[in-house]
Write a protein that holds these residues in place. Structure first.
Motif, short mmCIF file in Angstrom:
data_model
loop_
_atom_site.label_atom_id
_atom_site.label_comp_id
_atom_site.label_asym_id
_atom_site.label_seq_id
_atom_site.Cartn_x
_atom_site.Cartn_y
_atom_site.Cartn_z
N LEU A 50 7.83 -15.02 7.19
CA LEU A 50 6.41 -15.25 6.98
C LEU A 50 5.57 -14.37 7.91
CD1 LEU A 50 4.87 -17.26 5.17
CD2 LEU A 50 4.72 -18.77 7.13
N SER A 84 5.54 -10.86 6.78
CA SER A 84 4.81 -10.61 5.53
C SER A 84 3.31 -10.45 5.79
CB SER A 84 5.03 -11.77 4.56
OG SER A 84 4.33 -12.91 5.02
N ASP A 108 0.93 -12.52 6.50
CA ASP A 108 0.09 -13.48 5.79
C ASP A 108 -1.30 -13.50 6.43
OD1 ASP A 108 0.46 -16.24 4.02
OD2 ASP A 108 -1.07 -16.36 5.59
N ARG A 109 -2.32 -13.22 5.61
CA ARG A 109 -3.67 -13.05 6.15
C ARG A 109 -4.20 -14.32 6.79
NH1 ARG A 109 -7.95 -10.36 2.29
NH2 ARG A 109 -9.38 -11.23 3.81
N GLU A 110 -3.84 -15.45 6.19
CA GLU A 110 -4.37 -16.71 6.73
C GLU A 110 -3.82 -16.97 8.14
OE1 GLU A 110 -4.12 -20.05 4.13
OE2 GLU A 110 -5.09 -21.36 5.60
N TYR A 149 -2.72 -14.79 10.31
CA TYR A 149 -3.29 -13.88 11.29
C TYR A 149 -4.76 -14.21 11.58
CZ TYR A 149 1.03 -11.41 11.65
OH TYR A 149 2.33 -11.12 11.92
N THR A 186 6.03 -23.13 8.20
CA THR A 186 4.82 -22.47 8.68
C THR A 186 4.49 -22.94 10.08
OG1 THR A 186 4.11 -22.71 6.39
CG2 THR A 186 2.55 -21.72 7.88
#
Lengths: 230, 287
Positions: free
Chosen positions: A14, A17, A19-21, A23, A203
């Motif tokens: 994850l 990848s 993940d924008r959220e 970061y 997560t």
């Protein structure tokens, strides 16, 4: 055990990848905690030094008060800030509840006493000496303060890092005053608490890893600075 | 003098640390104990709404009296309740997301799902209803939600994968709207916290009736919309598949389920809340 291993594996995937959220959450955490720590430092470092080198009435009481504030439970800070800034509270007109600003205010309340206390402790032994030397050399008050900060920089840095550690690891106060709003006031700690309550351990582990890495990074910087000193 | 002060500080820190370690150790032991369900004790994972409303505190002692089965309740969101069932950490689940519950049984994590009771969701908002939802949408929840997209009034979402959140997402999906923007606030917290936030932000939110009624006296919020058939909130109970591990108490779970579905259990559910709120918070409907 399997869950932890599987979780860690998917957590790493994850993270890679981008993940924008996730970061975004990391970014907001850094913004809130750094702002709170920097503001606290600018106020607390001079205050801590003054507390150590100046004599004034009720000094012992003030010192004891600072020590007490150092171990202030975050949920109490959250509650007080909430009551002050909620719509019906005395500062409700400012409309900062459930914003990052409210989270920064709450964290300043937690971080400031820690920095004052540690700086005070580090200054009270060497501080007088440095102050006397500065005054003998004809330095004015401002120059004396700057010299003190320079001479005591390792202790001051340790104080700031400890304060920052409090800010980044804090969950109760920012949950109460920030509200954990997605894309707005959700930081790493509140996200982990929320994800755990949803059963999304992967997560949660991913964000936990970032949190640990950040702590490690900051402590490494401190360690390196101390090494350079000696 | 200074040294003594440090000693006091150090002792305090140590004392606090020991207390914390002691407490968490206790918590771990508790967890272990409750995980190892013995003959007369079962672990129930349920949603915060049944716990917060006080229903379980009210009826479970009577179950224990009747059957000798002691129920330990873990109140979490529907998402985590089901996850705990999948992991085999609990014996029985009482949740309110029929679709997710049916999938749970289909995937063989549970034996069979039973309807227990229902209540309904209501749209709550500021008393003066600035978005005029009450007038414009009457009791049509889909129409009400489509209004939010076009106004700047705040709508708060649970955003926590709970039964209420799943219900709300289903409504947006039916509408074909992907809720996004400054007006849509995803809180990621329990019902009580979100109602409190709604009250502060003078926004709107979808709440289960029971939680709203129990908090009503402290709020500047009214029910803006109710009575849409889509807001029906069915609760179901499922015994976790005993094949998951040897610690699962399937027999105890079935005793609980039979009791909840019995005339007595259903009667107690229907009576709950009537003296305090003047209405039933949950309406029994076991078949």
């Amino acid at each position: 055990m399997g869950q932890i291993l599987e979780g860690t594996k998917s957590a790493l995937m994850l993270l890679l990848s981008f993940d924008r959220e996730i970061y975004g959450i990391v970014g907001l955490s850094l913004y809130v905690t750094l702002t709170a720590s920097i503001i606290s430092s600018f106020v607390a470092v001079p205050l801590g030094i003054l507390l150590a080198v100046k004599d004034f009435p009720m000094k012992q009481f003030v010192v004891r008060f600072v020590y007490t504030m150092m171990s202030l439970p975050p949920v109490i800070v959250g509650l007080v800030i909430f009551l002050l800034f909620s719509r019906s509270g005395p500062l409700g007109v400012l409309r900062i509840i459930y914003t990052p600003t409210a989270m920064i205010v709450a964290q300043i309340c937690l971080v400031m006493p820690i920095i004052i206390g540690i700086v005070y402790n580090g200054t009270k032994e060497k501080g007088r000496e440095i102050q006397e030397v500065a005054e003998t050399l004809g330095a004015n008050k401002m120059q004396t303060l700057v010299l003190l900060i320079k001479e005591l920089r390792i202790n001051i840095f340790a104080a700031i890092v400890t304060g920052y550690g409090r800010a980044i690891s804090e969950v109760g106060a920012v949950m109460i005053v920030g509200g954990n709003i997605r894309g707005d006031t959700r930081v790493m700690t509140t996200a982990i608490a929320m994800l755990k309550s949803q059963g999304d351990y992967e997560t949660a582990i991913a964000i936990g890893i970032v949190l640990l890495l950040l702590s490690f990074l900051i402590n490494s910087i401190l360690y390196k600075l101390q090494q350079e000193e000696s | 003098m200074e040294i003594r002060k440090w000693h006091v500080l150090l002792m305090t820190v140590l004392l606090v640390a020991m207390t914390v370690i002691g407490c968490s150790q206790g918590a771990i032991d508790d967890h272990k104990e409750s995980g190892q369900s013995t003959g007369n004790s079962i672990l129930l994972a349920t949603t915060t709404s049944t716990e917060n409303s006080g229903l379980l505190d009210d009826i479970l002692p009577i179950l224990t009296e009747d059957t000798g089965v002691e129920v330990k309740v873990v109140a979490v969101g529907t998402g985590q309740a089901l996850q705990m069932g999948k992991d085999g950490e609990v014996d029985v689940i009482l949740a309110h997301s029929k679709k997710a519950e049916d999938e749970f049984v289909q995937e063989d994590h549970g034996i069979q799902r039973f309807d227990v009771m229902y209540n309904d969701f209501v749209l709550i908002g500021p008393k003066d209803d600035p978005a005029d939802i009450g007038v414009l949408a009457k009791n049509d929840i889909l129409k009400a939600l489509s209004i939010f997209q076009n106004t700047e009034e705040t709508f708060l979402s649970r955003g926590d994968d709970s039964g209420t959140h799943k219900m709300e997402l289903q409504l947006w999906e039916t509408l074909g709207i992907d809720p996004k923007g400054r007006w849509y606030v995803s809180a990621g917290q329990g019902m009580g916290a979100v109602i409190q936030m709604t009250n502060e932000m003078l926004g709107y939110t979808l709440s289960d009736r029971a939680t709203y009624l129990s908090m009503k006296h402290n709020l500047d919020l009214d029910i803006i919309l109710e009575g849409d058939g889509m807001l029906f909130n069915q609760y179901g109970v499922i015994a976790v598949n005993p094949n998951k591990n040897v610690q699962i108490n399937y027999e105890g779970a079935m005793i609980l389920i039979e009791w909840l579905l019995s005339e007595k259990g259903q009667g107690l559910i229907g009576e709950f809340g009537q003296s305090e709120f003047g209405q039933s918070l949950f309406i029994p409907n076991a078949k």
